[in-house]
Design an enzyme around this catalytic site. Structure first.
Site, PDB file in Angstrom:
ATOM      1  N   HIS A  65      -7.165 -11.536 -29.808  1.00 56.82           N
ATOM      2  CA  HIS A  65      -8.208 -12.667 -29.812  1.00 56.82           C
ATOM      3  C   HIS A  65      -8.293 -13.212 -28.652  1.00 56.82           C
ATOM      4  CE1 HIS A  65      -9.584 -13.306 -34.248  1.00 56.82           C
ATOM      5  NE2 HIS A  65      -9.111 -11.889 -34.120  1.00 56.82           N
ATOM      6  N   VAL A  69     -11.803 -13.121 -25.678  1.00 53.76           N
ATOM      7  CA  VAL A  69     -12.757 -14.346 -25.444  1.00 53.76           C
ATOM      8  C   VAL A  69     -13.098 -14.691 -23.986  1.00 53.76           C
ATOM      9  CG1 VAL A  69     -12.998 -16.550 -26.047  1.00 53.76           C
ATOM     10  CG2 VAL A  69     -12.373 -15.044 -28.012  1.00 53.76           C
ATOM     11  N   GLY A  71     -10.849 -13.480 -21.710  1.00 52.40           N
ATOM     12  CA  GLY A  71      -9.626 -12.644 -21.009  1.00 52.40           C
ATOM     13  C   GLY A  71      -8.119 -13.257 -21.402  1.00 52.40           C
ATOM     14  N   ASP A  73      -5.543 -14.886 -20.862  1.00 53.28           N
ATOM     15  CA  ASP A  73      -5.184 -15.872 -20.065  1.00 53.28           C
ATOM     16  C   ASP A  73      -4.385 -17.048 -21.042  1.00 53.28           C
ATOM     17  OD1 ASP A  73      -7.381 -16.916 -21.313  1.00 53.28           O
ATOM     18  OD2 ASP A  73      -8.388 -17.898 -19.787  1.00 53.28           O
ATOM     19  N   GLU A  86     -10.492 -22.925 -28.760  1.00 50.91           N
ATOM     20  CA  GLU A  86     -10.694 -21.504 -29.182  1.00 50.91           C
ATOM     21  C   GLU A  86     -10.246 -21.322 -30.898  1.00 50.91           C
ATOM     22  OE1 GLU A  86      -9.756 -18.093 -26.553  1.00 50.91           O
ATOM     23  OE2 GLU A  86     -10.371 -19.378 -25.124  1.00 50.91           O
ATOM     24  N   PRO A 164     -14.960  -8.594 -32.753  1.00 45.98           N
ATOM     25  CA  PRO A 164     -15.720  -7.855 -33.753  1.00 45.98           C
ATOM     26  C   PRO A 164     -15.792  -8.452 -35.132  1.00 45.98           C
ATOM     27  CG  PRO A 164     -13.704  -7.125 -32.971  1.00 45.98           C
ATOM     28  CD  PRO A 164     -14.038  -8.262 -31.982  1.00 45.98           C
ATOM     29  N   THR A 195      -2.934  -1.176 -38.991  1.00 46.99           N
ATOM     30  CA  THR A 195      -1.796  -0.478 -39.972  1.00 46.99           C
ATOM     31  C   THR A 195      -0.696  -1.557 -40.471  1.00 46.99           C
ATOM     32  OG1 THR A 195      -0.323   1.242 -39.981  1.00 46.99           O
ATOM     33  CG2 THR A 195      -0.373   0.289 -38.010  1.00 46.99           C
ATOM     34  N   ASP A 246      -3.219  -1.935 -44.540  1.00 45.86           N
ATOM     35  CA  ASP A 246      -2.775  -0.829 -44.866  1.00 45.86           C
ATOM     36  C   ASP A 246      -1.776  -0.835 -46.230  1.00 45.86           C
ATOM     37  OD1 ASP A 246      -1.493   1.610 -45.169  1.00 45.86           O
ATOM     38  OD2 ASP A 246      -0.376   1.738 -43.461  1.00 45.86           O
TER      39      ASP A 246
END
Length: 326
Positions: A65, A69, A71, A73, A86, A164, A195, A246
């Site tokens: 994440h 967003v 890079g 950093d 964020e 995504p 997984t 999973d």
């Protein structure tokens, strides 16, 4: 005759500009600054991992994440007094606290060495911690490129359209990953991180209760698995309930995720589509049958991920406190 030279020069400039962002990342960046940084981080991460396995998926998801967003950093770590950072965005609000705590503890361990204090970025600590939790969970050990600087900005608005979503199809996934310099194979390999991941019921409930007017259950979902999910996620469910991505080996970083996809047991639409779409099916089958191929592809992909939008040299800063700019 000058035109070809100009074109060649332009191409060289373009190549230089695309590599500059991570040109200063190197494996031995702290060799003369804080030579034992990796051992310090590893020790802190191991201790945290032994306290709770959630440390592994939480830290890995935090890294993803962060990089997607602004890079890589460490801007995801910044806290805001008015909930405008964020981490306060709806797509980030479910990030488990154990991931943040892992970085804070690793930072404290590094700064506990007088020679290392305030010399190692939170972004690099997060990258190292991510490698360590993957390895501790049974995944590969790999060399981490270092030299990132920490960003000073973290806004809730910057998260929009950068992560995504569970309903994404292959084209949407490829478009988002491609915008970060990652190929379809990179995307499939990184999806394998599920997984050891977990999710909350509201992220996939539509697939098991109200997929469309003709079928309440998504037809690409294994029916027995769907009924199991219904038992764990009743319609009126506590939103805090977490479900393993999973269901077979949830605490082992292995290739079981891809075997699950072959059986219709991908939790998200964006998981299962990797198998149902003919363009990505072959890679899923390869990773399901060859764990070594998956691990090699994953290491390659997460190394590329760690280069996304990095700040190096005089950019950014070395944060004294990972939760706020200096």
């Amino acid at each position: 005759m000058e035109a070809p030279k100009f074109v060649l020069f332009s191409l060289l400039l373009l190549m230089a500009s695309t590599t500059t962002s991570y040109a200063q990342l190197t494996r031995g960046f702290y060799q003369h600054i804080c030579p034992n940084v990796e051992q310090l981080v590893r020790s802190a991460v191991t201790h945290k991992f032994q306290q709770t396995f959630v440390t592994a998926p939480a830290t890995l998801r935090l890294f993803f994440h962060d990089c997607f967003v602004r890079g890589c950093d460490a801007s995801i770590l910044i806290a805001s007094p008015n909930n405008k950072a964020e981490k306060d965005h709806p797509d980030d609000i479910s990030l488990a606290g154990d991931g943040f705590d892992t970085v804070v503890k690793a930072k404290a361990a590094v700064d506990g060495d007088p020679g290392c204090r305030n010399k190692v970025s939170c972004a690099d600590i997060l990258a190292l911690a991510t490698r360590d939790v993957i390895n501790l969970a049974g995944g590969p050990f790999y060399n981490v490129e270092l030299g990132r600087r920490d960003g000073r900005v973290s806004t809730i608005a910057s998260v929009q359209r950068h992560l995504p979503h569970p309903e994404f199809n292959l084209d949407q996934l490829n478009s988002m990953f491609s915008s970060n310099g990652l190929s379809q194979t990179d995307m499939i390999a990184l999806s394998g991180a599920h997984t050891i991941g977990f999710s909350h019921c509201n992220r996939f409930s539509k697939r098991i209760y109200s997929f469309n007017p003709r079928s309440r259950i998504d037809p690409t979902l294994n029916l027995q698995y769907a009924f199991q999910l219904r038992q764990m996620c009743p319609i009126k469910v506590d939103p805090r309930i977490a479900i393993n991505m999973d269901p077979v080996t949830p605490q082992k970083f292995d290739n079981q995720y891809f075997k699950n996809l072959q059986k219709g047991m991908g939790l998200f639409t964006s998981d299962q589509v990797l198998f149902t779409d003919a363009r990505s099916k072959a890679v899923v089958n390869l990773f399901a049958s060859n764990e070594g191929a998956f691990q090699n592809a994953f290491v390659d992909a997460i190394t590329k991920l760690g280069r996304v939008g990095v700040k190096t040299g005089n950019q950014g800063e070395i944060r004294f406190d990972c939760t706020r700019p200096n």
